[in-house]
Structure formats: structure tokens, C-alpha cells
Scaffold this motif. Sequence first.
Motif, PDB file in Angstrom:
ATOM      1  N   SER A  48       0.768  -1.082   0.130  1.00 28.60           N
ATOM      2  CA  SER A  48      -0.179   0.073  -0.009  1.00 28.60           C
ATOM      3  C   SER A  48       0.746   1.243   0.080  1.00 28.60           C
ATOM      4  CB  SER A  48      -0.794   0.050   1.351  1.00 28.60           C
ATOM      5  OG  SER A  48      -0.288   0.075   2.453  1.00 28.60           O
ATOM      6  N   GLY A  49       2.118   1.168  -0.238  1.00 32.12           N
ATOM      7  CA  GLY A  49       2.999   2.347  -0.192  1.00 32.12           C
ATOM      8  C   GLY A  49       3.421   2.847   1.233  1.00 32.12           C
ATOM      9  N   LYS A  50       3.830   1.763   2.045  1.00 32.25           N
ATOM     10  CA  LYS A  50       4.101   2.318   3.454  1.00 32.25           C
ATOM     11  C   LYS A  50       5.558   2.874   3.494  1.00 32.25           C
ATOM     12  CE  LYS A  50       3.462  -1.892   5.131  1.00 32.25           C
ATOM     13  NZ  LYS A  50       3.114  -3.102   5.775  1.00 32.25           N
ATOM     14  N   THR A  51       6.472   2.490   2.764  1.00 36.53           N
ATOM     15  CA  THR A  51       7.582   3.123   2.715  1.00 36.53           C
ATOM     16  C   THR A  51       7.631   4.480   2.271  1.00 36.53           C
ATOM     17  OG1 THR A  51       8.800   0.989   1.669  1.00 36.53           O
ATOM     18  CG2 THR A  51      10.141   2.956   1.685  1.00 36.53           C
ATOM     19  N   VAL A  52       7.170   4.955   1.225  1.00 36.17           N
ATOM     20  CA  VAL A  52       6.735   6.311   0.991  1.00 36.17           C
ATOM     21  C   VAL A  52       6.330   7.009   2.037  1.00 36.17           C
ATOM     22  CG1 VAL A  52       5.728   7.925  -0.660  1.00 36.17           C
ATOM     23  CG2 VAL A  52       6.833   6.050  -1.568  1.00 36.17           C
ATOM     24  N   ALA A  53       5.243   6.464   2.571  1.00 34.82           N
ATOM     25  CA  ALA A  53       4.186   7.042   3.676  1.00 34.82           C
ATOM     26  C   ALA A  53       5.122   7.207   4.824  1.00 34.82           C
ATOM     27  CB  ALA A  53       3.326   5.816   4.305  1.00 34.82           C
ATOM     28  N   PHE A  54       6.072   6.445   5.474  1.00 38.35           N
ATOM     29  CA  PHE A  54       6.858   6.994   6.471  1.00 38.35           C
ATOM     30  C   PHE A  54       8.118   7.855   5.935  1.00 38.35           C
ATOM     31  CE2 PHE A  54       9.293   2.742   5.791  1.00 38.35           C
ATOM     32  CZ  PHE A  54      10.395   3.113   5.548  1.00 38.35           C
ATOM     33  N   GLY A  55       8.392   7.864   4.736  1.00 38.91           N
ATOM     34  CA  GLY A  55       9.247   8.783   4.283  1.00 38.91           C
ATOM     35  C   GLY A  55       8.600  10.240   4.235  1.00 38.91           C
ATOM     36  N   LEU A  56       7.401  10.290   3.689  1.00 38.93           N
ATOM     37  CA  LEU A  56       6.665  11.635   3.992  1.00 38.93           C
ATOM     38  C   LEU A  56       6.429  12.027   5.398  1.00 38.93           C
ATOM     39  CD1 LEU A  56       3.952  11.012   1.613  1.00 38.93           C
ATOM     40  CD2 LEU A  56       5.815  12.179   0.803  1.00 38.93           C
ATOM     41  N   ALA A  57       6.340  11.178   6.152  1.00 42.50           N
ATOM     42  CA  ALA A  57       6.052  11.346   7.714  1.00 42.50           C
ATOM     43  C   ALA A  57       7.418  11.881   8.319  1.00 42.50           C
ATOM     44  CB  ALA A  57       5.607  10.435   8.416  1.00 42.50           C
ATOM     45  N   LEU A  58       8.473  11.601   8.009  1.00 40.58           N
ATOM     46  CA  LEU A  58       9.794  11.836   8.531  1.00 40.58           C
ATOM     47  C   LEU A  58      10.371  13.146   8.160  1.00 40.58           C
ATOM     48  CD1 LEU A  58      11.432   8.243   8.750  1.00 40.58           C
ATOM     49  CD2 LEU A  58      10.541   9.467  10.593  1.00 40.58           C
ATOM     50  N   ALA A  59      10.101  13.246   6.801  1.00 39.28           N
ATOM     51  CA  ALA A  59      10.862  14.446   6.245  1.00 39.28           C
ATOM     52  C   ALA A  59      10.827  15.944   7.090  1.00 39.28           C
ATOM     53  CB  ALA A  59      10.433  14.707   4.747  1.00 39.28           C
ATOM     54  N   PRO A  60       9.463  16.376   7.600  1.00 43.58           N
ATOM     55  CA  PRO A  60       9.544  17.658   8.328  1.00 43.58           C
ATOM     56  C   PRO A  60      10.330  17.642   9.319  1.00 43.58           C
ATOM     57  CG  PRO A  60       7.280  16.907   7.647  1.00 43.58           C
ATOM     58  CD  PRO A  60       8.163  15.784   7.410  1.00 43.58           C
ATOM     59  N   GLY A  61      10.536  16.478  10.285  1.00 43.37           N
ATOM     60  CA  GLY A  61      11.184  16.412  11.502  1.00 43.37           C
ATOM     61  C   GLY A  61      12.570  16.374  11.229  1.00 43.37           C
ATOM     62  N   LEU A  62      13.043  15.849  10.212  1.00 45.14           N
ATOM     63  CA  LEU A  62      14.660  15.621   9.818  1.00 45.14           C
ATOM     64  C   LEU A  62      15.094  17.025   9.279  1.00 45.14           C
ATOM     65  CD1 LEU A  62      14.787  11.833   8.334  1.00 45.14           C
ATOM     66  CD2 LEU A  62      15.035  12.685  10.746  1.00 45.14           C
TER      67      LEU A  62
END
Length: 639
Positions: A48-62
Motif C-alpha cells: 500500500s506504499g508504506k515506505t513512501v508513507a513513512f518517508g513523507l512523515a519523517l521529512a519535516p522532522g528531519l
Amino acid sequence: MTEFEGIVPAIAQALAKRGYEVLTPVQKAMLDPGLAGKDALVSAQTGSGKTVAFGLALAPGLLRGAERFGPAGTPLALAIAPTRELALQVQRELEWLYELTGATIASCVGGMDMRTEKRALERGAHIVVGTPGRLCDHIRRNSLDISELKAVVLDEADEMLDLGFREDLEFILETAPAERRTLMFSATVPRSIAKLAENYQRDAVRIATASEAKQHVDIDYRALTVVPSDRENAIINVLRYYEAQNAIVFCSTRAAVNHLTARFNNRGFSVVALSGELSQSERTHALQAMRDGRARVCIATDVAARGIDLPGLELVVHADLPTNPETLLHRSGRTGRAGRKGVSALIVPLSARRRTERLLENARIRATWAKPPSAEEVNRRDDERLLADPIFSAPLRDDEQSLVQQLLQSHGAEQVAAAFLRQYRTGHSAPEDLQDVPAEGERRKPRRDDFSAPRDDAPSAGRNDFTDGVWVSLSVGRKQNAEPRWLIPMLCRNGNLTKRDIGAIKMMPEETFVEFSAEGAERLLSAIGPDKTLERGIRVKPLAGVPDFSQAKREGTYGKKKPFSDKSARPNDAAKPKWKSERKPERTQAGEGSVSERPDKKPWSKKPGKPNFAKKDAGPAAGKPNSRAKRKADKARGE
């Protein structure tokens, strides 16, 4: 571009460059403003695209508001995956997603050169992706510093626990800074995952995407019942019927993978193997061969069931049935990804139907029950594909016209078409003829009579339709642990039979009587040849008529104890001798009488039952019944 609102600009550009137009439900869920900076436990279907999902979620904090990352140093984020293939796949996904942010992404996976990984970590990385065991090794050797981590992601967390990585995960999470963000992604959330989240997450938000309720809706599940001996032939016909761009055949053992790989190679399939015994380089090359089209069928163990994304994977075949619903879902989840349709075919031996029904029920999956494609169906499907091939609608090129005219003038249109058809069929493996499988209404549960002796008034009580039943004798019985549960499959396997060909079975101590239909008995005897021998050296003896089981039990070779030779001479206990010495005649000399009756021997000693061992003319050693005295006497006589 409204679909990408709330995404870091550089990440949004990477998505557009990759061809993304809409986000999947799990990706949208991870962009929820209420989730910013919080821990999350996410369950979503595989693919379901989980890798892209957590990549999107992590980007602002990093990135912390910046458009690009600064120089790489100690890692800011750590992504943990259960297998080497999945970890490397996550790395590839994050590389294109973070390409425009200048992020450096390193990997630490088992099977790769640890020195190379150490040098990459020394140069610095913003994100590290790895497997639990290798990450622990680097941490313990101080080559991986996780003291500055801002986030940890556990991808396929349930699989990591199933593979025994609990201690490694706990070590990593306990070593990481307490003030971090922890994201757990899992296809299912059993109690073990809930406990791990409770221990290592803070007020985690539980996210279950809408797609979880309708899991695997893009997969057509088909349960194909086969005779056990036709299992491999059925797989061949399934592969030929669908002619998928990419297909995976799952086996339960490495030995089964090697066997099927060799068989399918011999049949002309372009096959690669994927199992735990292969090196990382071999596994990488196998997957690359599937991606670039050099191979179309991958024979794999469950090591490949998680996380592997093969573009165009249209077919999953379960050569060996999964042991639990989770394995079934994750095997099947390799197809039907990102809105594409796929087929998951379970090869079900007749004896495993009930177990398969329970498996599908527990997995909440509705499957279509059917027979495997027959040879005729495969050939018809080939003809349909040939007639629909776009090659016939392609316009004739200038460089082809001359040769086309020569072919038509030399051979005629009909002969050219026949040659093309032969060439087309030569490039495909021929389908297999399969034994007919009884329909659902024809099958019944075995009755007690099926495995017991026929009654006197019903010679064929095992099967009512056996009007001309033929009995055979097998040289194995209860003493050899014979049981119908392994005898019947062995007979079917060796004699090309089905259970419908076998009637009543009568177990004896050292012999087993089996009733066959007339056609089944003929087929069995023909298949086993003149030796009349099955597996394990079991001999088969055809019988004339119905055996007399009571007579066989009394006089058969099995269970018959050898009688005492003198039993008939002793009609009652009064005739038995009282002393042991009286029962054993002298062994050194033949005769009908006992030792005491022979005139050339000395009488018994005074003590009853104890003979006098003294020999005639034994000299001074006479009367001493021991070997030393006897040797001295013999020596004296010799001198």
C-alpha cells in the motif's frame, strides 16, 4: 497539486517526477497534521506504499524547515526491516524520494561486506536502513552511533518478531535516545506487536487505513484441488495458463525450491531460485533477473514473502500450503499491488481441502474452488493470446515487404501461417495431462467400513459401487505400523490411482488386504511392474475372490507363533519332567534315552539333578568338576 499539500517541496517534486498523481490511503494518513511529531502504530495491507508513507512523515522532522540536508554526520533516522531484500528495497525507495533534499542514505544488512558499510558510516549518513542483526553488530562495535537519532521506523514489525528479532529490536530501541519518534508499521497487530508498542512508544496513535478492512481486494484467490501425484503438473499448467509477466511459486523448504527449479528449467521456463541458502549477491541477481525480464518465474521460500516488490508480478502460486493466515496474506501480497490485479493460486491436495478451508476462513478470504487448468484449456488460452497478439495489427514496414512477398509466393499463405503457428508453440512448454478430480458432490467422508473388514453379507462393504472389486495382499501389517493414512497415498502415488479406486482395507498383524476397483487393480499391477513391489519393499499379491479373513488370521504367516516341538507329546502337566537335567539329553552323543540310561556313562551323583562330571580313567583329578582339573587330567593322559 492539491494532492501534495503539506509535503516538503523537495519531496513533492520527487513524487511528481516519479509519476505520482494521487496518494494511497496510508500515505494520506501519515500526512495528517494531528500526527506531526507523534509516535504511531500503523496497520495497512502489504503493497500500500508504506515506505513512501513513512518517508513523507519523517521529512519535516528531519529537515526542520530547511529545503536540503546539511553535511552528513551521525544518523538522524533509522529504518529497520526484517530481510535483506526488504531493507535494500527501502533504501532504493528513500533514495529517489529524498533525492532533491541531498540526503545520504546508508545500508547495514546481513550478507554484505561489513567493512564497506563501516566506511560508509564513517563518511556520514542522514538515514540508515538495515536489518536487526547487522545493526546490532555495528552498534556494539561502535561503528554506528545512534545517539543523535530523531526517529526510528520498524517496517514489517510483526515479521521481525516472527523471525526471532525481538531481543535485537529491544536492544536497538533501548540504546536509541529516549526523546525520539517511533513509527511501527505492521500488516497485522497481534498481541506481541501491541506489547512492543506499549513498551517502546509514547502515547502512540493507532492508524488503520480503510484498505485494511477490504484487504487484498485486487487479488483473485483460487483454490485448485489436485490428486497428490499431480501437484507439480498442476503448477506447470497454472503457469502456462496465465503466462504472467512475473510469477512467484512458494515452497516450504529449500529442497523443494531446488527440485522445482530444476524441473521447471528442464521444461523450458525461465526460472530463478530464491532461498536462505543463497548468498546476498545471488539473491540480488535473481531479483534483478526478474525485474529486467530475463526470468519470469521465481521459485522461493517464505524468505521472499515479505517486502519484495517485483513490477508486473501478476501470479502467486502456493506449491506448499501456508501454515497460517499471516503467511498466506503476505505471500499473496506480492501481487495485486498499487491497484493492479493479481491471482493467488493455492495447489490443494484432496486430503488437505478441509485444512485449506479453515486457513481461508481464518484469513477472511473467499476463494474460488476449481480444478487446475487442463491441457485443453491451456491450449485454448494459447490460441486466444495468439489471435489477440498486437503483432497482427502492426503495419507492414518497408524493409519487410520484399521478404513477405517472397514467402507468400514460395510457400503460400496457409503454409506460412502454419509455420508461424509451429514456431509459436515450440517456444512454449507443453501442458500436462491431469488426472480427473472428483467433484465436490462426489466426495464423501470415509465411513468406518472403509477401513474395516467386509461383513459376511456384504463382500464390498467398503464401497457400494464396487460390484467387481479385486482384492490384493500387501506384505505389511500392524506390526510394521501400517496405517491407511500413509498406505492410501502410497498406493495412489505408485499406481496412478485416486481414492475412488480403493475400497475396504483390512489390517492384519503382518499383512494388509486392500480392495480395488477392477480398473484400479489393473492399473496398479501394471504400474508396479513384474516385481510387484511398492515403496519400502512392500510386496503386492493379487488374490482370487474375497479373502477369508478369519482363516487368514488363524493360518496366515503374520502373527503365527511357532509351536513347541514336543508340545503334542505332553498332553498334561503330569507328563512334564521335574528336573532340568532330565529334559536336556546329552548333546555329545545321539540316542533316545536320557543320560542316566546309558551304560557307558557313570550314574548321577547323590544330589538329584546334578550329574557327576568325573570321567573314566581321569587319574588324580577325577571327581573335580572344574575345567582346571579336567585340563590336568588331559595333560596326564597325554604324557
